[in-house]
Design a protein around this motif. Structure first.
Motif, PDB file in Angstrom:
ATOM      1  N   ARG A  32     -16.868  -4.278  34.996  1.00 29.72           N
ATOM      2  CA  ARG A  32     -15.668  -5.090  34.782  1.00 29.72           C
ATOM      3  C   ARG A  32     -15.019  -4.798  33.442  1.00 29.72           C
ATOM      4  O   ARG A  32     -13.784  -4.790  33.327  1.00 29.72           O
ATOM      5  N   LEU A  33     -15.830  -4.533  32.418  1.00 23.04           N
ATOM      6  CA  LEU A  33     -15.263  -4.155  31.124  1.00 23.04           C
ATOM      7  C   LEU A  33     -14.543  -2.816  31.216  1.00 23.04           C
ATOM      8  O   LEU A  33     -13.466  -2.624  30.624  1.00 23.04           O
ATOM      9  N   TRP A  34     -15.124  -1.879  31.950  1.00 21.75           N
ATOM     10  CA  TRP A  34     -14.495  -0.570  32.137  1.00 21.75           C
ATOM     11  C   TRP A  34     -13.171  -0.696  32.880  1.00 21.75           C
ATOM     12  O   TRP A  34     -12.165  -0.087  32.492  1.00 21.75           O
ATOM     13  N   LEU A  35     -13.150  -1.518  33.935  1.00 20.99           N
ATOM     14  CA  LEU A  35     -11.917  -1.706  34.697  1.00 20.99           C
ATOM     15  C   LEU A  35     -10.837  -2.369  33.848  1.00 20.99           C
ATOM     16  O   LEU A  35      -9.669  -1.950  33.882  1.00 20.99           O
ATOM     17  N   ALA A  36     -11.202  -3.374  33.071  1.00 18.05           N
ATOM     18  CA  ALA A  36     -10.217  -4.041  32.218  1.00 18.05           C
ATOM     19  C   ALA A  36      -9.693  -3.088  31.158  1.00 18.05           C
ATOM     20  O   ALA A  36      -8.486  -3.102  30.835  1.00 18.05           O
ATOM     21  N   SER A  37     -10.559  -2.242  30.611  1.00 19.33           N
ATOM     22  CA  SER A  37     -10.121  -1.264  29.609  1.00 19.33           C
ATOM     23  C   SER A  37      -9.167  -0.256  30.219  1.00 19.33           C
ATOM     24  O   SER A  37      -8.171   0.144  29.583  1.00 19.33           O
ATOM     25  N   ARG A  38      -9.445   0.183  31.443  1.00 19.03           N
ATOM     26  CA  ARG A  38      -8.514   1.088  32.141  1.00 19.03           C
ATOM     27  C   ARG A  38      -7.150   0.425  32.320  1.00 19.03           C
ATOM     28  O   ARG A  38      -6.104   1.056  32.107  1.00 19.03           O
ATOM     29  N   GLN A  39      -7.158  -0.834  32.729  1.00 15.82           N
ATOM     30  CA  GLN A  39      -5.908  -1.558  32.934  1.00 15.82           C
ATOM     31  C   GLN A  39      -5.105  -1.642  31.628  1.00 15.82           C
ATOM     32  O   GLN A  39      -3.898  -1.411  31.616  1.00 15.82           O
ATOM     33  N   THR A 409       3.160  -6.850  35.896  1.00 15.76           N
ATOM     34  CA  THR A 409       3.360  -5.453  35.538  1.00 15.76           C
ATOM     35  C   THR A 409       3.694  -4.604  36.755  1.00 15.76           C
ATOM     36  O   THR A 409       3.146  -4.807  37.851  1.00 15.76           O
ATOM     37  N   LEU A 410       4.593  -3.672  36.552  1.00 15.60           N
ATOM     38  CA  LEU A 410       4.972  -2.737  37.617  1.00 15.60           C
ATOM     39  C   LEU A 410       4.099  -1.496  37.597  1.00 15.60           C
ATOM     40  O   LEU A 410       4.204  -0.659  38.498  1.00 15.60           O
ATOM     41  N   THR A 411       3.246  -1.349  36.583  1.00 16.02           N
ATOM     42  CA  THR A 411       2.435  -0.139  36.446  1.00 16.02           C
ATOM     43  C   THR A 411       0.962  -0.469  36.222  1.00 16.02           C
ATOM     44  O   THR A 411       0.391  -0.133  35.183  1.00 16.02           O
ATOM     45  N   PRO A 412       0.328  -1.127  37.158  1.00 19.02           N
ATOM     46  CA  PRO A 412      -1.105  -1.406  37.001  1.00 19.02           C
ATOM     47  C   PRO A 412      -1.938  -0.143  37.195  1.00 19.02           C
ATOM     48  O   PRO A 412      -1.484   0.831  37.812  1.00 19.02           O
ATOM     49  N   ASP A 413      -3.131  -0.153  36.682  1.00 18.93           N
ATOM     50  CA  ASP A 413      -4.039   0.977  36.877  1.00 18.93           C
ATOM     51  C   ASP A 413      -4.462   1.035  38.340  1.00 18.93           C
ATOM     52  O   ASP A 413      -4.883   0.011  38.910  1.00 18.93           O
ATOM     53  N   PRO A 414      -4.370   2.198  38.988  1.00 15.09           N
ATOM     54  CA  PRO A 414      -4.699   2.280  40.425  1.00 15.09           C
ATOM     55  C   PRO A 414      -6.132   1.867  40.764  1.00 15.09           C
ATOM     56  O   PRO A 414      -6.360   1.245  41.799  1.00 15.09           O
ATOM     57  N   VAL A 415      -7.099   2.209  39.919  1.00 18.41           N
ATOM     58  CA  VAL A 415      -8.483   1.830  40.189  1.00 18.41           C
ATOM     59  C   VAL A 415      -8.651   0.312  40.043  1.00 18.41           C
ATOM     60  O   VAL A 415      -9.324  -0.333  40.857  1.00 18.41           O
ATOM     61  N   VAL A 417      -6.370  -1.859  40.571  1.00 22.78           N
ATOM     62  CA  VAL A 417      -5.723  -2.424  41.759  1.00 22.78           C
ATOM     63  C   VAL A 417      -6.694  -2.464  42.926  1.00 22.78           C
ATOM     64  O   VAL A 417      -6.834  -3.489  43.601  1.00 22.78           O
ATOM     65  N   LYS A 418      -7.364  -1.367  43.190  1.00 21.83           N
ATOM     66  CA  LYS A 418      -8.270  -1.306  44.341  1.00 21.83           C
ATOM     67  C   LYS A 418      -9.413  -2.302  44.217  1.00 21.83           C
ATOM     68  O   LYS A 418      -9.936  -2.802  45.208  1.00 21.83           O
ATOM     69  N   PHE A 419      -9.809  -2.592  42.998  1.00 17.87           N
ATOM     70  CA  PHE A 419     -10.943  -3.478  42.802  1.00 17.87           C
ATOM     71  C   PHE A 419     -10.545  -4.950  42.818  1.00 17.87           C
ATOM     72  O   PHE A 419     -11.256  -5.775  43.376  1.00 17.87           O
ATOM     73  N   TYR A 420      -9.391  -5.272  42.238  1.00 18.70           N
ATOM     74  CA  TYR A 420      -9.052  -6.677  42.006  1.00 18.70           C
ATOM     75  C   TYR A 420      -7.849  -7.196  42.791  1.00 18.70           C
ATOM     76  O   TYR A 420      -7.824  -8.372  43.145  1.00 18.70           O
ATOM     77  N   TYR A 421      -6.842  -6.391  43.014  1.00 20.88           N
ATOM     78  CA  TYR A 421      -5.559  -6.906  43.493  1.00 20.88           C
ATOM     79  C   TYR A 421      -5.648  -7.410  44.931  1.00 20.88           C
ATOM     80  O   TYR A 421      -5.981  -6.660  45.847  1.00 20.88           O
ATOM     81  N   SER A 422      -5.325  -8.686  45.127  1.00  7.75           N
ATOM     82  CA  SER A 422      -5.242  -9.235  46.476  1.00  7.75           C
ATOM     83  C   SER A 422      -3.880  -8.947  47.105  1.00  7.75           C
ATOM     84  O   SER A 422      -3.734  -9.046  48.330  1.00  7.75           O
ATOM     85  N   HIS A 423      -2.884  -8.587  46.282  1.00  4.46           N
ATOM     86  CA  HIS A 423      -1.551  -8.198  46.752  1.00  4.46           C
ATOM     87  C   HIS A 423      -1.297  -6.753  46.348  1.00  4.46           C
ATOM     88  O   HIS A 423      -1.718  -6.336  45.262  1.00  4.46           O
ATOM     89  N   PRO A 424      -0.605  -5.982  47.187  1.00  4.76           N
ATOM     90  CA  PRO A 424      -0.305  -4.599  46.811  1.00  4.76           C
ATOM     91  C   PRO A 424       0.569  -4.557  45.564  1.00  4.76           C
ATOM     92  O   PRO A 424       1.370  -5.459  45.324  1.00  4.76           O
TER      93      PRO A 424
END
Length: 448
Positions: A32-39, A409-415, A417-424
């Motif tokens: 989760r820390l890695w994903l947040a850092s990517r974002q 944001t219009l430019t979220p990190d793609p990874v 997104v796949k892990f967290y985003y409930s909306h595209p």
């Protein structure tokens, strides 16, 4: 004090559970820390330029505000994740829950009162630990970006109301489940699951009628033209609702939303007052058509069925784990049956519930992308339905306004997104909608 026991073997179930739990906790935290850092990095890198698909429709200042808002929340989430992991470790392997249980056993003895006191004390302490983060999010981050409309007085009133409501609703259902755990035999978990599901269905009926009005004001929709258009839309879609209501969301936040609430004949359509101020009649109709798409595709029913299945599996697993001594000792708790005196005959049911609720998220975090992907698929299906029932251009412009007004944001990190985003994300979602610009069709997405 517990009776003396031989030192556990490194291959004992208790030690193995401790090792597996600690490894999963650290791995989940690192992920989760890695994903947040990517974002954070990705959004910051794309802050200076509006994506080509939105050029001319989203001002640079709004895009930068969304980037700054996203980064601020993500940076704070790094601290929250580290703190929550430390608190979880404190409750379990470091003995916090065990110490709380022993203290209450000494004070109250064994029995239902002690078990309910354990649940209530755990909830109260956890709430106090989370309080600073909640205050910071509301009165610092949300305030800085112009979204917070809460006053300290209203915040305190909400806290008091939610505490009272939580006690009024939570203590009876907790008492019932604890009683079933002790009185319903080996298959108590099946009876408890049935009671929990019945409770959730009942809550869906009473929430819009009694609970939601306890916190917000709901007034009938007065805009005649909007009411006529929305009513016609619902008739075309075969949807019957108890009424159309406007909620005073602006008392607490500038964020906008619309939703269905209730179950069966108690269904209601609720619009935030902020939403009605931001969108025109056609755009509101399109947003509602999207929500009706969830109804038409039976997404709500499917989610309830999924909840039924997952909770049944969870109760069955808890039914087995609650009888295993290593489940308690492996998570840092000495079960009551290993204690001396009156405590040795005290039930372990509340301990089992709390340990299960603490440990389960440590492992389920790794499958959360599956649920997020399913949710995004449902959103695409609801969008397609909305474009068939309303003007797709209205839906597109409504979403653009909501993205801008909510600083999404219009430019979220793609990874991420796949892990967290409930909306595209916006680019993927709007690419499927008719927007009056050549840029959208020509833009494949955004860089990674």
């Amino acid at each position: 004090m517990p009776p003396s026991t031989p030192a556990p073997s490194l291959l004992s179930p208790s030690v193995l559970l401790t090792l597996v739990f600690a490894a999963a906790l650290l791995a989940g935290l690192a992920l989760r820390l890695w994903l947040a850092s990517r974002q954070i990095r990705h959004v910051a890198q794309h802050r200076s330029t509006v994506p080509a698909a939105f050029a001319g429709r989203i001002p640079l200042a709004a895009h930068q505000k969304a980037a700054d808002y996203t980064v601020a929340k993500a940076r704070f989430s790094l601290l929250e994740m580290a703190l929550s992991a430390a608190v979880l470790l404190g409750w379990t392997l470091l003995g916090g829950l065990d110490a709380l249980n022993r203290a209450l056993l000494t004070w109250l003895g064994g029995g239902m009162v002690q078990q309910l006191a354990l649940l209530a004390a755990f909830a109260a302490i956890s709430g106090l630990i989370d309080l600073p983060a909640t205050l910071y999010q509301t009165f610092v981050i949300e305030q800085r970006f112009g979204f917070n409309k809460m006053t300290p007085r209203l915040w305190l009133a909400d806290l008091a109301k939610s505490t009272l409501m939580g006690a009024a609703i939570g203590l009876p259902i907790a008492s019932l489940i604890l009683w079933l755990m002790g009185a319903a035999g080996a298959f108590w978990w099946l009876w408890a699951w049935g009671a929990w599901m019945a409770f959730n269905l009942l809550l869906m009926v009473i929430y819009p009628l009694f609970i939601a009005p306890f916190f917000n004001q709901f007034k009938p929709l007065e805009d005649a033209s909007l009411k006529e258009r929305v009513t016609a839309l619902m008739q075309r879609c075969g949807f019957a609702a108890k009424g159309l209501f406007v909620m005073d969301g602006s008392r607490r936040s500038a964020h906008a939303n619309a939703y269905f609430t209730g179950f069966g004949a108690a269904k209601r359509v609720v619009f935030y007052d902020t939403l009605l101020r931001q969108l025109n009649v056609g755009e509101v109709e399109a947003v509602l058509a999207h929500e009706l798409g969830h109804f038409k595709h039976r997404h709500i029913v499917k989610r309830i069925a999924g909840l039924f299945a997952l909770s049944l599996a969870g109760f069955a697993l808890l039914g087995w784990l609650s009888t295993q001594v290593w489940f308690y000792t492996g998570l840092g708790v000495v079960p009551n049956l290993m204690l001396e005196g009156v405590a040795g005959s005290a039930p372990n049911d509340a301990l089992a519930l709390l340990l299960f609720l603490l440990a389960a998220p440590v492992f389920t975090v790794f499958i959360s992308p599956l649920f997020a992907q399913l949710s995004r698929r449902h959103e695409f299906e609801a969008d397609a339905y909305a474009m068939a029932q309303a003007d797709g251009r209205d839906l597109a412009t409504a979403l653009l306004k909501l993205y801008e007004d909510n600083a999404s944001t219009l430019t979220p990190d793609p990874v991420y997104v796949k892990f967290y985003y409930s909306h595209p994300p916006a680019v993927e979602r709007l690419a499927r909608m008719p927007i009056a610009t050549a840029n959208t069709a020509a833009t494949p997405g955004y860089s990674t």
